[in-house]
Motif scaffolding. Structure first.
Motif, short mmCIF file in Angstrom:
data_model
loop_
_atom_site.label_atom_id
_atom_site.label_comp_id
_atom_site.label_asym_id
_atom_site.label_seq_id
_atom_site.Cartn_x
_atom_site.Cartn_y
_atom_site.Cartn_z
N THR A 116 -41.54 36.21 141.62
CA THR A 116 -41.96 36.10 140.22
C THR A 116 -40.84 35.56 139.35
OG1 THR A 116 -43.54 37.91 140.51
CG2 THR A 116 -42.95 37.36 138.25
N GLU A 137 -41.86 47.93 143.99
CA GLU A 137 -41.74 46.51 143.66
C GLU A 137 -40.32 46.10 143.28
OE1 GLU A 137 -43.68 43.26 143.17
OE2 GLU A 137 -44.12 44.41 144.96
N HIS A 192 -43.91 42.63 136.87
CA HIS A 192 -43.88 41.17 136.93
C HIS A 192 -43.62 40.55 135.55
CE1 HIS A 192 -45.89 40.65 141.11
NE2 HIS A 192 -44.97 41.60 141.09
N THR A 213 -47.91 46.54 138.35
CA THR A 213 -47.65 45.13 138.65
C THR A 213 -47.44 44.33 137.37
OG1 THR A 213 -48.89 45.27 140.71
CG2 THR A 213 -48.52 43.07 139.82
N GLN A 233 -41.45 40.47 143.56
CA GLN A 233 -40.74 40.53 142.28
C GLN A 233 -39.75 39.37 142.18
OE1 GLN A 233 -37.66 43.43 141.51
NE2 GLN A 233 -38.51 43.83 139.47
N VAL A 260 -47.06 35.29 135.37
CA VAL A 260 -47.33 36.73 135.47
C VAL A 260 -48.80 36.99 135.78
CG1 VAL A 260 -47.34 38.94 134.23
CG2 VAL A 260 -45.36 37.42 134.06
N THR A 302 -49.12 35.99 139.55
CA THR A 302 -48.51 36.94 140.50
C THR A 302 -49.26 38.26 140.49
OG1 THR A 302 -46.83 37.65 138.89
CG2 THR A 302 -46.22 35.88 140.42
N THR A 303 -49.75 38.67 139.33
CA THR A 303 -50.53 39.91 139.26
C THR A 303 -51.86 39.74 139.99
OG1 THR A 303 -49.50 40.50 137.15
CG2 THR A 303 -51.59 41.59 137.68
#
Length: 193
Positions: free
Chosen positions: A123, A114, A49, A45, A120, A137, A140-141
């Motif tokens: 992001t 992803e 991302h 991820t 993705q 990042v 989103t992670t």
């Protein structure tokens, strides 16, 4: 801080019932070793991302603010519609060579799953909107981990009890509101950033 919080919430909601969450369940059932799977999800991820967020910030630098406003607004509205379409796990995403081990198999499978996925693309859009790579990042992670770690630890039982349609509808509504706010511009856009 807003970029981090909005990114976390959007991705955590978008990930419920997503193919990568299904992949988490599959990997947990196959390998029955949660910590290498969780580590693999995290590594894949972050890499995925980070690349997506970097693309989003580059897009922001290349385009003017007016063009970005329209592209982002329409992108968020498209994401709202896409959230309402159920996700399915592709057989290719689930097939990973056993010789890689649990961690390697998870990293490769997750990274590939992803590619072009909702989270993705979200992001990319969020990084373009906020023009802040690290908070987006991280958010989103974190959102990805919030959705997938319970899937790994609790397995299929938890996934069957979540109201996936409701969660997707809430995520779609958030994307739609963001899209409308971005398209309207002015003070409402400042509220988001």
């Amino acid at each position: 801080m807003e970029a981090l919080l909005i990114s976390t919430g959007i991705v955590a909601l978008a990930e419920i019932g997503d193919k990568t969450q299904l992949l988490s369940l599959l990997l947990a059932a196959k390998f029955r070793k949660p910590w290498p799977i969780i580590t693999g999800i995290f590594v894949a991820t972050v890499i995925n991302h980070l690349l997506a967020g970097w693309a989003g910030t580059l897009i922001t630098q290349w385009l003017g603010p007016d063009a970005m406003r329209w592209i982002l607004g329409v992108s968020f509205l498209a994401m709202a519609g896409w959230m309402l379409i159920p996700d399915k796990l592709d057989d290719d995403d689930a097939k990973v060579a056993d010789s890689l081990g649990v961690l390697g198999a998870t990293i490769v499978a997750f990274f590939l799953a992803e590619m072009g996925d909702k989270t993705q693309i979200a992001t990319v859009a969020l990084a373009a909107k906020f023009n802040e790579l690290v908070p987006v990042v991280l958010g989103t992670t974190l959102g990805m981990m919030l959705a997938n770690v319970p899937a790994v630890l609790l397995g299929e039982v938890a996934a069957k009890k979540l109201p996936v349609r409701l969660v997707h509808a809430v995520a779609a509504a958030i994307f739609a509101v963001l899209g409308i706010l971005v398209l309207l511009g002015g003070d409402m856009v400042k509220w988001l950033s």
